[in-house]
Design an enzyme around this catalytic site. Sequence first.
Site, mmCIF file in Angstrom:
data_model
loop_
_atom_site.group_PDB
_atom_site.id
_atom_site.type_symbol
_atom_site.label_atom_id
_atom_site.label_comp_id
_atom_site.label_asym_id
_atom_site.label_seq_id
_atom_site.Cartn_x
_atom_site.Cartn_y
_atom_site.Cartn_z
ATOM 1 N N GLU A 250 -41.699 23.267 -48.418
ATOM 2 C CA GLU A 250 -42.192 22.500 -47.278
ATOM 3 C C GLU A 250 -41.393 22.841 -46.026
ATOM 4 O O GLU A 250 -41.953 23.202 -45.003
ATOM 5 C CB GLU A 250 -42.113 21.000 -47.561
ATOM 6 C CG GLU A 250 -42.704 20.158 -46.444
ATOM 7 C CD GLU A 250 -42.754 18.678 -46.772
ATOM 8 O OE1 GLU A 250 -42.927 17.863 -45.839
ATOM 9 O OE2 GLU A 250 -42.620 18.318 -47.956
ATOM 10 N N ARG A 328 -38.757 7.069 -48.019
ATOM 11 C CA ARG A 328 -39.701 6.860 -49.125
ATOM 12 C C ARG A 328 -39.006 6.233 -50.333
ATOM 13 O O ARG A 328 -39.648 5.521 -51.119
ATOM 14 C CB ARG A 328 -40.402 8.166 -49.516
ATOM 15 C CG ARG A 328 -41.559 7.954 -50.471
ATOM 16 C CD ARG A 328 -42.348 9.231 -50.700
ATOM 17 N NE ARG A 328 -43.305 9.496 -49.643
ATOM 18 C CZ ARG A 328 -44.594 9.128 -49.685
ATOM 19 N NH1 ARG A 328 -45.053 8.432 -50.707
ATOM 20 N NH2 ARG A 328 -45.402 9.445 -48.707
ATOM 21 N N GLU A 730 -48.236 13.831 -57.025
ATOM 22 C CA GLU A 730 -46.901 13.292 -57.239
ATOM 23 C C GLU A 730 -46.808 12.096 -58.185
ATOM 24 O O GLU A 730 -45.867 12.003 -58.966
ATOM 25 C CB GLU A 730 -46.285 12.904 -55.889
ATOM 26 C CG GLU A 730 -45.982 14.098 -55.016
ATOM 27 C CD GLU A 730 -45.516 13.673 -53.626
ATOM 28 O OE1 GLU A 730 -44.315 13.803 -53.346
ATOM 29 O OE2 GLU A 730 -46.360 13.212 -52.838
#
Length: 774
Positions: A250, A328, A730
């Site tokens: 990423e 997160r 995920e």
Amino acid sequence: MHKNKSNTELNSKLDAVSIALKQSIKNLDSYTHVRGESLYVDDVNVRQGTLHAVVFDSRKAHGKIKSIDYSKAEALDGVERIFTYKDIPGENEIGGIIRDEPLFAENEVHFWGMPIALIIAESEFIARKARNLIEIDIQELPVITTAKQAKAKGSFINAPRSFSLGDTENTFKDCEYIYEGETFSNGQEHLYIEAQGAYAEPLENGNIKITSSTQGPTAVQKTTANVLGLAMHKIEVDVTRLGGGFGGKEDQATPWAVMAALATYHLNQSVKLILNRHDDLHMTGKRHPYESTYKIGLSKDLKILAYEAEFLQNSGAAADLSPAIAERTLFHATNSYYIPNVKTMVLSCKTNLPPNTAFRGFGGPQGMYVIESAIAKAASEIGVTSREIQEINLLDENDTFSYGQIAKKVEAKNTWDSAKSLFSSDALEHDVEEFNKNNTSFKKGIAFMPICFGISFTNTSMNHARALVHIYLDGSVGISTAAVEMGQGVNTKMMQIAAQVFSIPIEKIKIETTNTTRVANTSPSAASSTADLNGKATLMACNSLLKRLKLVASEDLNTKPEHIELKDEFIYINDKKSELSWTELISSAMLKRVALTENAHYATPEIHFDKTKEKGHPFAYHVYGTAITTVTLDCTRGTYEFDWVKIVHDYGKSMSEGIDLGQVEGALAQGIGWMTMEEIAYNDEGRLLSNALSTYKIPDIFSVPKDVEVIPVETKGHELAILKSKAVGEPPLMYGIGAYFAIQNAMMAFNPNYDLKFHAPMTPEKVLMGLHNK
């Protein structure tokens, strides 16, 4: 599907889409994969005179560079040039969220593997030979390798973040049971099959094209332009597919592309940079290790009344994506449970390890492991099973998350009850109990693992995507989106959308490479949002084209557009087949000068989050599920085998059950690996010890569960998921956490005096020591 302004006529028919079509579509990349025909960066047909690059990196974790002598390397026959920070025309900076990461070290190194220079030679072999001739003198400085060390020294990436709900301090006073403890979850190596790499080539007028193995083409484009001091339109980034990413590409695919482009910029020649496995392992970051503490309070009837946790995130030497990952963790700190009083804090700790980065789950697994550890501790002390505490505290409709979002369309109890019923969980627990009564050297353990995972980028501004759809003269279709195919089957899903809207065979549809000149300013393929965002944009573009085509068909057939339907490559009027075919309709549209190209933009509605208040509605929806895991433990050797994992999963209305099942099974195996065997090890000097497949163990055919059964939960799906098919990349990884607690339960069956440990992964060595702990 819920009707909205962006999805018009097709939406009322989506629920009637053929189930047979959904189930028959397989990952269309599979054919070329197994034949070895799929193309990756290393398969690019290189231009004549292409040069090869190798990175010269630090072999010290922290220190000041006193001197570097490149003379012997530069004198080697075949070496073209060696680039350092001094050759950067723009900024020596690749940090995204926080600008704290140089492309090349200048006067100081901050981790073992930090790039210092780029060697360009006629071949990779020559470049590697030259690397060994470089002489460097580094004055060593103190090295920090753990988050606790960093906290003690006040070494942080940024300010801490904290979420709260209710009043934990006063609630603990009313709790019947209160327990505190510590946990540790280690990092995890991505170990994508395709190593990091890029190929840069000069175009005319000073433009550069980069073929990159990246999940974020725009990030590569933007960073390259910044380092080279160019405008973004001068840099074209193209991605065919990745040989695996898992988050590791990423942000961390960016430096290698930038380096290749830097050399191309100066030399006006194509440059190829592909890391070998050892370089990839020690130069790149991993899943973040976390050292955490918790405090949990329960009522007499086992309701969790209060929960506090402090997460120490080992961020490494630079921010990378650590702040977003830390956030997160907070979002998922209570997993699938409703807890009325919560206080959680995360500190991103700066250490002298390679900057740790995104990994499937993006901080969510680390947070969920801690709450599951707290429940296991409480259950052990109270004398009940973890399942009893888990079950009584599951989320329900209209419960509030600690970040302020109200839970809607909650499937937590649905998946839990379905798993208990479909898999006869009482009988399973009874079988485990009977086995343990009748066996001494072998013991079984069983564990339940519910999951609740939010879908969206938690940075609201990233939740958008674009799609460009062409219908060609012969009726074939080309689609460009920002979605990067990396084994998850997103290309197939994009083709399915167009095939369903136009009612044409999928063979008539082509997915183009992901390219910044066709689809610009994109978010990365991450956060399990790729299919939703890009699929919605593709659906919008196809619907706009469909509307135009219906108008053309109504004129040709002398009827109203609302009477027109496309079905099986023909045009139907009020469910009656006409003589007008799909191909003829496209020809007619061209003669009438109707646009057969559409560019659509989709932005997820409803979501928002206020970081000044740490409250909002950050997720489009949540994915739920429940897994039951059973393990058989060899109490003589400390080894174990997973008998089965039985899962009820919330797919929504799956677009492709085969693709989604593969994602669940793969994520489960990866989660089990993280929890049981994949042990990242650095020495006190910051050198990676688990630097090869001989020293870093990942799940193989002998270590995955003998049987995996996955059943979709009965659900209506969610309108913000593409075609009501929920994200699947995920969430299933967290099922693997159950493996850890199944092993612990088997250990307790053997040794009643065993004191629960929450130090993952639970390797056979740790098991053996725990089995005989007195």
